[in-house]
Design an enzyme around this catalytic site. Structure first.
Site, short mmCIF file in Angstrom:
data_model
loop_
_atom_site.label_atom_id
_atom_site.label_comp_id
_atom_site.label_asym_id
_atom_site.label_seq_id
_atom_site.Cartn_x
_atom_site.Cartn_y
_atom_site.Cartn_z
CE LYS A 7 62.62 2.39 -18.32
NZ LYS A 7 64.02 2.75 -18.20
CG HIS A 31 64.49 -3.44 -10.61
ND1 HIS A 31 65.33 -3.16 -9.58
CD2 HIS A 31 64.69 -2.48 -11.56
CE1 HIS A 31 66.04 -2.09 -9.89
NE2 HIS A 31 65.65 -1.64 -11.08
CG HIS A 36 63.10 0.13 -8.11
ND1 HIS A 36 62.83 -0.42 -9.34
CD2 HIS A 36 63.85 1.24 -8.34
CE1 HIS A 36 63.40 0.33 -10.28
NE2 HIS A 36 64.03 1.33 -9.69
N1 ARG Z 1 65.38 5.70 -10.78
C1 ARG Z 1 66.68 5.13 -10.63
C2 ARG Z 1 66.66 3.67 -11.05
O1 ARG Z 1 65.63 3.05 -11.02
C3 ARG Z 1 67.23 5.23 -9.24
C4 ARG Z 1 67.46 6.65 -8.75
C5 ARG Z 1 68.48 6.73 -7.65
N2 ARG Z 1 68.69 8.05 -7.19
C6 ARG Z 1 69.46 8.98 -7.81
N3 ARG Z 1 69.54 10.18 -7.30
N4 ARG Z 1 70.13 8.67 -8.90
O2 ARG Z 1 67.67 3.10 -11.40
#
Ligand code: ARG
Length: 572
Positions: A128, A131, A134
């Protein structure tokens, strides 16, 4: 005790006292810092001790009681304020000695006992787009980790990849139809994204694909070897290319973990929640934790078909982390605002679990941040970290070639300098304002050498390195500092002396803007000093002393930049 009395009178008007900083007063009075700091910023009357009504009279009384010490000669009452007369040369000497002693550790602290903090940041989702959320999580998380390190914590940086769930079933089906081995090897991040976009488009009109994706993911959760082997390849190739890109930002994770790694703990999560009576079953067969009493909804923990969700995996990841790292004191989730409710649910469920299992960690912290508006690269609005860094580098190269902003040395490694400047630009733009604020992404503004930019900070650092290179005398740590009589020298030393307080405060607030704003101040004061305190052309003894002062400014700036994740440039 004198400090107890003084903190009242110096609280609010501190900023109005000429030439004094918190650091200065604190040092002079040798007060316990934490105790003083939370008092600053409150109006005097509220701080007047019981029985004291008149701030003017009180400050006079305090002035009368003040005894001179190494740094402060005398205190005078000025209305409700106290004004201190410092002994600049003592102050300069003490400050520079500290920098000389601590060098690249100047501004760092130690903790009386061991404390471990886990920082969960960056965490993109395989296949993905990376964005803006991130991007911010990566930059802010790296800072939060570094500032904790500098404050004496033991830190564990985890990239919690989105690498599990139904969408990886979908991706696998998509790869069968559209995937190309050569493309995957060459550029896994972009290629998997292309495949993912194509299969999603198909899935929209064909419910059959969705069913197959679900079934495929179920196979993955049940440990099907072939399905897992392919998924593992996608994951590993993606991590390899991420590592390459993170390197351009000076970022190194202790663990590339991810949702997939929590799999062995998922059944344990179900068991635990059941055992503690925290699960309810809905009419359609899903399991939820009812948080309505806390106005936090009813997060699903297990779908009716038995598969896990993001929430299940975050709970499982707490179990995994406990197994890997033993006891930890805090977990910081560096995630954007969209997940605020979600994290509140996670934290609340943790509290409920803790009522049954007191060892379950509840010191979980959401390092929230504002949105980035208008982020796009020359390739469009779907961005990947690599494209952001490439575009920043291109902008810097253009600026340099046009010579429109600053004069550069003739450098043979222009590409690498432009890359570092580009990264500094992106980083500082992201950290210059309060973490919680939204900001407008602007290539032109961030890559400018003027204003509050990373380029300006790098420029200041390179100039300080230039002073040393061009001085024509050897560097002497034992220079005679009594030759630094000018007020610019005192101002600069005073600013340098503030770094330890700044790093402490920035860690408490987990907000890099405190450090960034300070570095701009340091850069301005340095530039003022540089206009007056010439090294070249001064007599040798004076030149030596000034050189040491500028070396300390350079060290302070470099230490601050490192904490932001910026590699200071020695030439540009
Ligand atoms: N991968 C998730 C996203 O892109 C963020 C993860 C954040 N960390 C967690 N422990 N939930 O939305």
């Amino acid at each position: 005790m004198a400090t107890q009395l003084f903190k009242s009178a110096i609280a609010k008007p501190l900023s109005k006292l000429t030439q004094f900083s918190e650091n200065h007063i604190i040092r002079a009075l040798q007060a316990p810092k934490a105790q003083l700091q939370h008092q600053f910023g409150l109006p005097v009357p509220r701080l007047l001790p019981q029985g004291q009504k008149n701030a003017v009279a009180y400050s006079q009384e305090l002035a009368g009681k003040f005894e001179s010490n190494t740094y402060i000669e005398k205190a005078t009452a000025v209305g409700p304020f106290l004004q201190f007369d410092v002994r600049p040369s003592e102050y300069i000497r003490a400050t520079l000695n500290q920098v000389v002693k601590e060098k690249e550790k100047y501004g760092h602290h130690t903790l009386p006992e061991k404390k471990t903090v886990i920082i969960d940041y960056s965490s993109p989702n395989i296949a993905k787009p990376f964005h803006a959320g991130h991007l911010r999580s990566t930059i802010l998380g790296n800072f939060i980790k570094r500032i904790h390190d500098a404050n004496g914590y033991q830190t564990i940086g985890i990239n919690y990849l989105g690498d599990w769930g139904k969408q990886y079933g979908l991706l696998a089906i998509g790869f069968d139809m559209f995937g190309q081995e050569a493309e995957l090897e060459k550029d896994p991040i972009h290629h998997l994204y292309e495949v993912y976009v194509k299969i999603n488009a198909l899935a929209k009109d064909d419910p059959e694909i969705d069913k197959r994706a679900n079934a495929y993911f179920k196979k993955m959760e049940q440990g099907d070897q072939a399905a897992l082997a392919q998924w593992k390849r996608f994951r590993e190739l993606s991590i390899d290319s991420y590592k390459h890109i993170y390197k351009r930002l000076n970022i190194d994770f202790d663990y590339f973990s991810g949702e997939s790694q929590t799999e062995p703990f998922i059944p344990k999560v179900y068991n635990m929640l059941n055992q503690f009576g925290l699960i309810e079953t809905t009419d359609d067969g899903a399991s939820i934790v009812n948080l309505e009493a806390y106005k936090l909804g009813k997060p699903i923990i297990q779908r009716a078909d038995g598969t896990s969700l993001y929430m299940t995996r975050d709970l499982a990841s707490i179990m995994l982390r406990r197994q890997l790292f033993g006891d930890f004191d805090k977990v910081v989730y560096v995630v954007g605002t969209e997940q605020e409710l979600y994290l509140k649910q996670l934290f609340k469920i943790s509290e409920l679990i803790q009522q049954h299992d007191p060892s379950w960690p509840t010191d979980l912290y959401h390092a929230n941040f504002g949105r980035v508006l208008g982020m796009s690269t020359r390739k469009g609005t779907v961005v990947f970290l690599q494209d952001i860094l490439d575009t920043a580098q291109e902008h810097m190269l253009e600026n340099i070639k046009n010579g429109n902003q600053f004069k550069m040395d003739a450098l043979d490694d222009l590409d690498s300098v432009a890359d570092k400047l580009g990264a500094s630009a992106v980083l500082v733009q992201d950290m210059v304002a309060k973490r919680l604020k939204n900001y407008q992404f602007s290539w032109d503004r961030m890559t400018s050498a003027r204003g509050y930019t990373g380029v300006y900070l790098q420029y200041t650092h390179a100039r300080l390195c230039g002073i040393e290179r061009n001085a024509g005398i050897p560097f002497d740590m034992k220079a005679d500092l009594s030759l630094l009589n000018e007020k610019e020298a005192f101002e600069l030393a005073l600013t340098i002396s503030q770094l330890p307080d700044i790093t402490h405060n920035a860690c408490q607030a987990m907000d890099p803007c405190i450090l960034v704003q300070y570095l701009f101040k340091l850069a301005h004061v340095t530039s003022q000093a540089n206009n007056v305190l010439r090294v070249k052309g001064a007599d040798t003894k004076t030149a030596e002393a000034r050189l040491l002062l500028f070396w300390a400014a350079k060290t302070t700036l470099a230490n601050g930049l490192h904490l932001l994740g910026i590699d200071p440039l020695s030439r540009m």
